[in-house]
Design a protein around this motif. Structure first.
Motif, PDB file in Angstrom:
ATOM      1  N   GLN A 152      -8.698  -1.027 -35.469  1.00 19.21           N
ATOM      2  CA  GLN A 152      -7.191  -0.827 -34.743  1.00 19.21           C
ATOM      3  C   GLN A 152      -7.132  -1.757 -33.485  1.00 19.21           C
ATOM      4  O   GLN A 152      -7.959  -1.730 -32.634  1.00 19.21           O
ATOM      5  N   PRO A 153      -5.835  -2.340 -33.375  1.00 22.08           N
ATOM      6  CA  PRO A 153      -5.515  -3.249 -32.110  1.00 22.08           C
ATOM      7  C   PRO A 153      -5.314  -2.275 -30.928  1.00 22.08           C
ATOM      8  O   PRO A 153      -4.983  -1.062 -30.926  1.00 22.08           O
ATOM      9  N   GLU A 154      -5.843  -2.555 -30.033  1.00 21.55           N
ATOM     10  CA  GLU A 154      -5.843  -1.999 -28.701  1.00 21.55           C
ATOM     11  C   GLU A 154      -4.326  -2.084 -28.160  1.00 21.55           C
ATOM     12  O   GLU A 154      -3.889  -1.409 -27.125  1.00 21.55           O
ATOM     13  N   ALA A 155      -3.585  -3.211 -28.571  1.00 23.78           N
ATOM     14  CA  ALA A 155      -2.236  -3.372 -28.008  1.00 23.78           C
ATOM     15  C   ALA A 155      -1.538  -4.160 -29.077  1.00 23.78           C
ATOM     16  O   ALA A 155      -2.375  -5.047 -29.891  1.00 23.78           O
ATOM     17  N   ARG A 156      -0.196  -3.987 -29.284  1.00 25.49           N
ATOM     18  CA  ARG A 156       0.690  -4.543 -30.245  1.00 25.49           C
ATOM     19  C   ARG A 156       1.717  -5.404 -29.606  1.00 25.49           C
ATOM     20  O   ARG A 156       2.441  -4.625 -28.682  1.00 25.49           O
ATOM     21  N   ILE A 157       2.027  -6.501 -29.948  1.00 25.49           N
ATOM     22  CA  ILE A 157       3.203  -7.123 -29.274  1.00 25.49           C
ATOM     23  C   ILE A 157       4.251  -7.627 -30.613  1.00 25.49           C
ATOM     24  O   ILE A 157       3.607  -8.301 -31.477  1.00 25.49           O
ATOM     25  N   THR A 158       5.404  -7.165 -30.412  1.00 21.99           N
ATOM     26  CA  THR A 158       6.299  -7.458 -31.623  1.00 21.99           C
ATOM     27  C   THR A 158       7.596  -8.109 -30.816  1.00 21.99           C
ATOM     28  O   THR A 158       7.627  -8.270 -29.740  1.00 21.99           O
ATOM     29  N   ASP A 159       8.710  -8.423 -31.699  1.00 20.62           N
ATOM     30  CA  ASP A 159       9.826  -9.162 -31.572  1.00 20.62           C
ATOM     31  C   ASP A 159       9.581 -10.444 -30.591  1.00 20.62           C
ATOM     32  O   ASP A 159      10.013 -10.627 -29.620  1.00 20.62           O
ATOM     33  N   ILE A 160       8.965 -11.124 -31.451  1.00 21.71           N
ATOM     34  CA  ILE A 160       8.396 -12.428 -31.065  1.00 21.71           C
ATOM     35  C   ILE A 160       9.405 -13.500 -31.315  1.00 21.71           C
ATOM     36  O   ILE A 160       9.335 -13.856 -32.506  1.00 21.71           O
ATOM     37  N   ARG A 161      10.364 -13.918 -30.385  1.00 21.11           N
ATOM     38  CA  ARG A 161      11.537 -14.729 -31.067  1.00 21.11           C
ATOM     39  C   ARG A 161      11.397 -16.385 -30.190  1.00 21.11           C
ATOM     40  O   ARG A 161      11.993 -17.105 -30.741  1.00 21.11           O
ATOM     41  N   ASN A 162      10.854 -16.244 -29.112  1.00 25.70           N
ATOM     42  CA  ASN A 162      11.102 -17.626 -28.442  1.00 25.70           C
ATOM     43  C   ASN A 162      10.103 -18.643 -28.887  1.00 25.70           C
ATOM     44  O   ASN A 162       8.912 -18.274 -29.561  1.00 25.70           O
ATOM     45  N   SER A 163      10.100 -19.784 -28.960  1.00 26.35           N
ATOM     46  CA  SER A 163       9.189 -20.779 -29.511  1.00 26.35           C
ATOM     47  C   SER A 163       8.127 -20.777 -28.562  1.00 26.35           C
ATOM     48  O   SER A 163       6.927 -21.275 -28.840  1.00 26.35           O
ATOM     49  N   SER A 164       7.990 -20.233 -27.375  1.00 23.98           N
ATOM     50  CA  SER A 164       6.686 -20.149 -26.638  1.00 23.98           C
ATOM     51  C   SER A 164       7.143 -19.102 -25.654  1.00 23.98           C
ATOM     52  O   SER A 164       8.125 -18.606 -25.223  1.00 23.98           O
ATOM     53  N   GLY A 165       5.984 -18.278 -25.300  1.00 20.55           N
ATOM     54  CA  GLY A 165       6.027 -16.912 -24.322  1.00 20.55           C
ATOM     55  C   GLY A 165       4.888 -16.624 -23.877  1.00 20.55           C
ATOM     56  O   GLY A 165       3.617 -17.033 -24.439  1.00 20.55           O
ATOM     57  N   LYS A 166       4.983 -15.678 -23.147  1.00 17.23           N
ATOM     58  CA  LYS A 166       3.768 -14.876 -22.539  1.00 17.23           C
ATOM     59  C   LYS A 166       3.930 -13.671 -22.335  1.00 17.23           C
ATOM     60  O   LYS A 166       5.060 -13.225 -21.753  1.00 17.23           O
ATOM     61  N   VAL A 167       3.255 -12.665 -22.592  1.00 14.72           N
ATOM     62  CA  VAL A 167       3.437 -11.226 -22.310  1.00 14.72           C
ATOM     63  C   VAL A 167       1.984 -10.621 -22.000  1.00 14.72           C
ATOM     64  O   VAL A 167       0.867 -10.763 -22.490  1.00 14.72           O
ATOM     65  N   VAL A 168       2.337  -9.793 -20.690  1.00 11.50           N
ATOM     66  CA  VAL A 168       0.926  -9.324 -19.921  1.00 11.50           C
ATOM     67  C   VAL A 168       0.852  -7.794 -20.822  1.00 11.50           C
ATOM     68  O   VAL A 168       1.776  -7.048 -20.914  1.00 11.50           O
ATOM     69  N   SER A 169      -0.374  -7.775 -21.375  1.00 10.93           N
ATOM     70  CA  SER A 169      -0.769  -6.349 -21.921  1.00 10.93           C
ATOM     71  C   SER A 169      -1.051  -5.439 -21.212  1.00 10.93           C
ATOM     72  O   SER A 169      -1.246  -5.725 -19.963  1.00 10.93           O
ATOM     73  N   ASP A 170      -1.378  -4.221 -21.834  1.00 13.01           N
ATOM     74  CA  ASP A 170      -1.893  -3.070 -20.994  1.00 13.01           C
ATOM     75  C   ASP A 170      -3.289  -3.046 -21.044  1.00 13.01           C
ATOM     76  O   ASP A 170      -3.927  -2.317 -20.634  1.00 13.01           O
ATOM     77  N   VAL A 171      -4.126  -4.223 -21.631  1.00  9.46           N
ATOM     78  CA  VAL A 171      -5.686  -4.053 -21.994  1.00  9.46           C
ATOM     79  C   VAL A 171      -6.004  -4.596 -20.703  1.00  9.46           C
ATOM     80  O   VAL A 171      -5.762  -5.833 -20.370  1.00  9.46           O
ATOM     81  N   LYS A 172      -6.987  -4.027 -19.976  1.00  9.03           N
ATOM     82  CA  LYS A 172      -7.620  -4.613 -18.579  1.00  9.03           C
ATOM     83  C   LYS A 172      -8.974  -5.467 -19.092  1.00  9.03           C
ATOM     84  O   LYS A 172      -9.662  -4.985 -20.105  1.00  9.03           O
ATOM     85  N   ILE A 173      -9.140  -6.345 -18.316  1.00 13.32           N
ATOM     86  CA  ILE A 173     -10.090  -7.142 -18.443  1.00 13.32           C
ATOM     87  C   ILE A 173     -11.602  -6.275 -18.529  1.00 13.32           C
ATOM     88  O   ILE A 173     -12.723  -6.669 -19.194  1.00 13.32           O
ATOM     89  N   GLY A 174     -11.799  -5.596 -17.317  1.00 13.90           N
ATOM     90  CA  GLY A 174     -12.730  -5.001 -17.135  1.00 13.90           C
ATOM     91  C   GLY A 174     -13.966  -5.689 -16.545  1.00 13.90           C
ATOM     92  O   GLY A 174     -13.570  -7.053 -16.105  1.00 13.90           O
ATOM     93  N   LYS A 175     -15.066  -5.270 -16.779  1.00 17.76           N
ATOM     94  CA  LYS A 175     -16.277  -6.214 -16.280  1.00 17.76           C
ATOM     95  C   LYS A 175     -16.671  -7.256 -17.151  1.00 17.76           C
ATOM     96  O   LYS A 175     -16.682  -6.835 -18.325  1.00 17.76           O
ATOM     97  N   LEU A 176     -16.501  -8.495 -16.716  1.00 19.68           N
ATOM     98  CA  LEU A 176     -16.821  -9.758 -17.740  1.00 19.68           C
ATOM     99  C   LEU A 176     -18.466  -9.701 -17.976  1.00 19.68           C
ATOM    100  O   LEU A 176     -19.377  -9.495 -17.033  1.00 19.68           O
ATOM    101  N   ARG A 177     -19.015  -9.647 -19.435  1.00 22.66           N
ATOM    102  CA  ARG A 177     -20.137  -9.479 -19.632  1.00 22.66           C
ATOM    103  C   ARG A 177     -20.281 -10.708 -20.707  1.00 22.66           C
ATOM    104  O   ARG A 177     -19.800 -10.990 -21.546  1.00 22.66           O
ATOM    105  N   PHE A 178     -21.219 -11.669 -20.044  1.00 23.83           N
ATOM    106  CA  PHE A 178     -21.612 -12.685 -20.784  1.00 23.83           C
ATOM    107  C   PHE A 178     -22.750 -12.654 -21.669  1.00 23.83           C
ATOM    108  O   PHE A 178     -23.646 -11.812 -21.392  1.00 23.83           O
TER     109      PHE A 178
END
Length: 452
Positions: A66-92
């Motif tokens: 299941q997705p951790e976040a969903r983004i709908t209503d995508i209308r513009n030819s380009s865009g950016k949305v800040v989600s509610d999903v945090k990056i947390g600790k980067l693990r390589f």
């Protein structure tokens, strides 16, 4: 086979337009990197909009999650949305963390996805998938670029590269947090993600180590006329990375704002530090009178790595006294251009002049650095002293969007503050693939087939 390659490189952009490209970046909100949220980006020229975009912790093409976040209503030819999903600790992956010892890292010629995926859908139909990824081996693995001179490559970089604090929560100074810090990731992480050019401003602190007669531990990273951290630790991160990755890294010692004026002996001490740390892996220029001497920007990756060398050092050699001024481990600085004191429209016009490479452009057949940054003084023109994050939030996405067109094919070094809120690494890799393809097929003749 050649036709497939031709279609990929010549027709890649239209295909991406109709597929509506999406990608992930790291927002500049939150006090620390762990607190930052993932950003979903789409476009440019996204005309066939997906119904929705999801963020996943696993690859949605290989597992049902299941997705951790969903983004709908995508209308513009380009865009950016800040989600509610945090990056947390980067693990390589194992071997690519700075503290991994006795582990030989796996090479990732096409990059390695971290546990952050983004996918677009029409209903339940999966359209495209991307991920936040590291690119620790991209320069060594891209076909044909090893035969191209550095001046012809698009090299992703960072400005004020070592202006970061490992534990920002312990930093009490608001000045440092908001205006001195210019990167969220340490130099090691920047290199693992794919950065290959580091911009370093150096200061000399007379009281840092009064008992060090060589003065080599008195050198500090400086930004906005503030000491940030000791230089030696940064150099060792670079050395460790190139030894495990065998990638080329360019170190540009761009300025010396504190403690160097009328002190050439301090430049000499810094030279000794660089020789001490990089002596076995820094490129040594051939200054023999029996061969044609190349400028460092004319060197190819193959030529640099011929004797297991991986570091290129750019330095204002005129500041050094003799004999260090003729050192074979130092290359003269490349031309540098900056948007520091420009507003957005002025920056666009300036880029148009630089990247056109017309006769009127100050950039011609040479190595050059474009710094897409904005100074504190420029932000005051907006009647508000913007923080470094606020300035990067506005400028970075615009610059990387402008670079996705033909300008990427004339770019050399592009350096940003807070590079993680862009997809600069991918943009540069795609551009270098295109450049390498053109170089490898420059003698290809297109015969028109006419039926009779």
């Amino acid at each position: 086979m050649f036709l497939c390659c031709l279609v990929f490189f010549c027709c890649n952009l239209p295909l991406l337009i109709y597929a509506c490209p999406i990608y992930l970046t790291i927002s500049l909100d939150g006090k620390t990197l762990q607190d930052a949220n993932l950003e979903v980006n789409w476009g440019p020229e996204c005309h066939e909009h997906p119904e929705w975009i999801g963020i996943f912790s696993e690859d949605p093409t290989t597992s049902y999650v299941q997705p951790e976040a969903r983004i709908t209503d995508i209308r513009n030819s380009s865009g950016k949305v800040v989600s509610d999903v945090k990056i947390g600790k980067l693990r390589f992956p194992r071997g690519w963390n700075i503290n991994d010892v006795n582990v030989v890292p796996i090479e990732y010629p096409k990059g390695k996805c971290l546990s952050y995926y983004v996918a677009s859908f029409n209903g339940s139909e999966l359209l495209t998938v991307e991920c936040l990824k590291i690119q620790p081996n991209w320069m060594s693995k891209l076909e044909h670029i090893a035969q191209m001179p550095l001046k012809d490559l698009f090299i992703p970089g960072t400005h004020a590269s070592a202006a970061y604090v490992t534990n920002l929560t312990k930093t009490k100074s608001v000045l440092v947090k908001d205006y001195v810090i210019a990167q969220r990731m340490d130099v090691w992480s920047q290199l693992v993600f794919g950065v290959r050019y580091l911009d370093l401003s150096i200061g000399f602190d007379r009281v840092a180590n009064t008992y060090d007669t060589s003065n080599t531990d008195n050198f500090f990273i400086v930004n906005e006329n503030k000491f940030v951290q000791p230089l030696r630790g940064v150099l060792r991160e670079v050395k460790h990375f190139v030894k495990v990755s065998h990638e080329i890294v360019i170190l540009d010692f761009s300025s010396f704002p504190i403690g160097f004026y009328k002190h050439p002996e301090r430049h000499s001490s810094l030279w000794h530090l660089l020789h001490e740390e990089f002596g076995d892996i820094v490129y040594i220029r051939n200054t023999s009178t029996n061969v044609e001497v190349k400028q460092c920007y004319e060197l190819t990756i193959d030529e640099i790595k011929k004797n297991n060398k991986y570091i290129i050092i750019l330095y204002p050699v005129q500041e050094l006294p003799y004999p260090e001024s003729e050192s074979k481990i130092l290359c003269p600085n490349w031309k540098r251009f900056s948007t520091a004191f420009m507003n957005t429209s002025e920056a666009l016009d300036y880029m148009r002049l630089l990247f056109s490479k017309k006769n009127s452009s100050p950039v011609q057949n040479e190595g050059w650095v474009f710094e897409a940054v904005r100074s504190m003084e420029q932000s005051l023109n907006n009647d508000k002293l913007e923080t470094a994050k606020e300035r990067a939030t506005v400028l970075n996405p615009k610059v990387t969007s402008w670079l996705k067109g033909p300008w990427s094919l004339t770019a050399n070094v592009v350096a940003l503050d807070y590079f993680g809120n862009t997809n600069l690494i991918d943009v540069s890799i795609y551009a270098n693939m295109h450049k390498a393809f053109n170089m490898a097929n420059k003698n290809f003749i297109n015969f028109e087939i006419v039926s009779t």
